[in-house]
Design a protein around this motif. Structure first.
Motif, PDB file in Angstrom:
ATOM      1  N   TYR A 163      47.161  51.752  47.166  1.00 39.78           N
ATOM      2  CA  TYR A 163      47.420  50.325  47.462  1.00 39.78           C
ATOM      3  C   TYR A 163      48.948  49.968  47.098  1.00 39.78           C
ATOM      4  N   ASN A 195      39.723  45.463  44.034  1.00 37.84           N
ATOM      5  CA  ASN A 195      40.814  45.193  45.190  1.00 37.84           C
ATOM      6  C   ASN A 195      42.159  45.164  45.392  1.00 37.84           C
ATOM      7  N   THR A 221      37.442  48.503  54.737  1.00 34.72           N
ATOM      8  CA  THR A 221      37.947  47.371  53.807  1.00 34.72           C
ATOM      9  C   THR A 221      37.400  46.446  54.322  1.00 34.72           C
ATOM     10  N   HIS A 246      36.832  49.564  50.066  1.00 35.10           N
ATOM     11  CA  HIS A 246      37.857  50.473  49.537  1.00 35.10           C
ATOM     12  C   HIS A 246      37.274  51.417  49.210  1.00 35.10           C
TER      13      HIS A 246
END
Length: 382
Positions: A163, A195, A221, A246
């Motif tokens: 991420y 997350n 997702t 995820h």
């Protein structure tokens, strides 16, 4: 005439036409108690199956109903870090020590693995890309270069990105520039220990990535898939089970299990548009009446009925799917562009308000915090 393996490839169009405007379920091919979750996803646009039995399951479904369901196989190759030499997880690896070359024997093995998915009935093939560290530009370049040797009409370049690619503007710009000319579908899967959109700026950066590329998808997702879809993603896949929502960095561990249980049941709250642990949901409501759900699984029953056991977990997974399906249908019926984005924002705005209304009823209002990503989806600044 009996359908033969691979026959579907001779009569279907490019993968981007078949997958355009689709919202898929990302699920395990089978579960520990034998209940086949893939079959329960039949009311959706299609499925992405994960696990060792994904390809046999796809082959079986394809023989039973050829051409009636979009189906892909997730290679689940995210347990190791990618390198420029080995961006993909293959059955064997040829390590020559040359840092800038993807060797020809690896390229051939990659082509064979892709053909294997197609031969077994997959709509298209997902590359078995390993987890890509934040800022590892050489590996992104190697994966993109290798994709040029694969059939662009049938191959989806999987990009399991940490991420933090979304946190560095220079890295994000590099991703966009490197992938812009690639004709293949680019399937983004975001990785984080928790997350991936919990950090400031990541929601807006993900939208920039989605809107800056042609033929881009967001897979594995949660409700972020609906935001990506509203902002122009070719297709998305939403995870049925928590690990399908995820990916995690290699070696990282997930949240701790509930006490006295080896199962965590996550429940999607329809009004709040957020996933909660079953025990957290009960603690949150305390003495308040439990929220009732009118989805096709719950049929008016309370969401507080779920506990941390395998049976409740399976039912909660089906409730979660049944809850977001009407939102997906609503978006798909709405004209792409500003209308679809506005429809999605209004859904999220109502959920934002529901958080505030419930917080006023709680004896401990600090127990309920509106997630950052929902606030941004609803129109708040990040």
């Amino acid at each position: 005439m009996t359908e033969q393996p691979g026959d579907h490839l001779r009569r279907t169009g490019p993968a981007w036409k078949l997958l355009q405007d689709k919202i898929l379920v990302h699920t395990r091919a089978s579960t520990r108690n034998g209940f086949n979750l893939a079959r329960s996803a039949s009311e959706h646009d299609g499925i992405i199956l994960c696990g060792a039995d994904a390809l046999p399951a796809i082959c079986s479904f394809h023989r039973q109903a050829p051409g009636q369901r979009l189906q892909l196989a997730d290679p689940d190759s995210y347990g190791d870090y990618a390198t420029p030499d080995t961006p993909f997880r293959l059955a064997s690896h040829s390590l020559s020590g040359q840092q800038s070359l993807f060797e020809e024997d690896q390229a051939e093995e990659l082509r064979n693995s892709q053909q294997g998915q197609l031969y077994n009935g997959a709509t298209a093939s997902l590359t078995p890309t390993r987890y890509i560290r934040a800022g590892d530009r050489q590996t992104v370049a190697a994966a993109a270069q290798a994709a040029w040797g694969l059939d662009s009409q049938r191959t989806i370049l999987t990009l399991p990105l940490d991420y933090q690619w979304l946190r560095e503007p220079g890295d994000l710009d590099y991703l966009i520039a490197t992938l812009a000319d690639l004709p293949h579908i680019k399937a983004i899967a975001l990785g984080a220990a928790r997350n991936p959109l919990a950090t400031r700026g990541t929601v807006i950066a993900l939208r920039k990535l989605i809107t800056s590329l042609e033929r881009v998808a967001l897979i594995r997702t949660d409700l972020a898939g609906l935001d990506a879809y509203a902002h122009g993603a070719l297709f998305v896949s939403i995870g049925m089970q928590t690990p399908m929502r995820h990916i995690r960095p290699p070696g990282s561990t997930g949240p701790p299990m509930p006490r006295k249980s080896n199962v965590t049941t996550m429940v999607l709250h329809p009004q709040l548009m957020d996933y909660f642990r079953a025990d957290t949901l009960r603690d949150l409501y305390g003495r308040l009446p439990g929220p009732r759900c009118d989805c096709t699984v719950c049929t008016g029953r309370s969401l507080l009925r779920f506990d941390h056991n395998l049976s409740d977990q399976e039912e909660a997974n089906r409730h979660n799917n049944a809850t977001w399906l009407p939102w997906a249908d609503h978006l798909q019926r709405t004209e792409p562009g500003p209308d679809r984005r506005s429809t999605w924002q209004h859904l999220c705005y109502d959920a934002h308000n529901a958080h505030q209304e419930l917080r006023e009823l709680l004896s401990g209002p600090g127990a309920l915090e509106t997630p950052r990503w929902l606030r941004v989806w609803a129109g708040d600044p990040d």
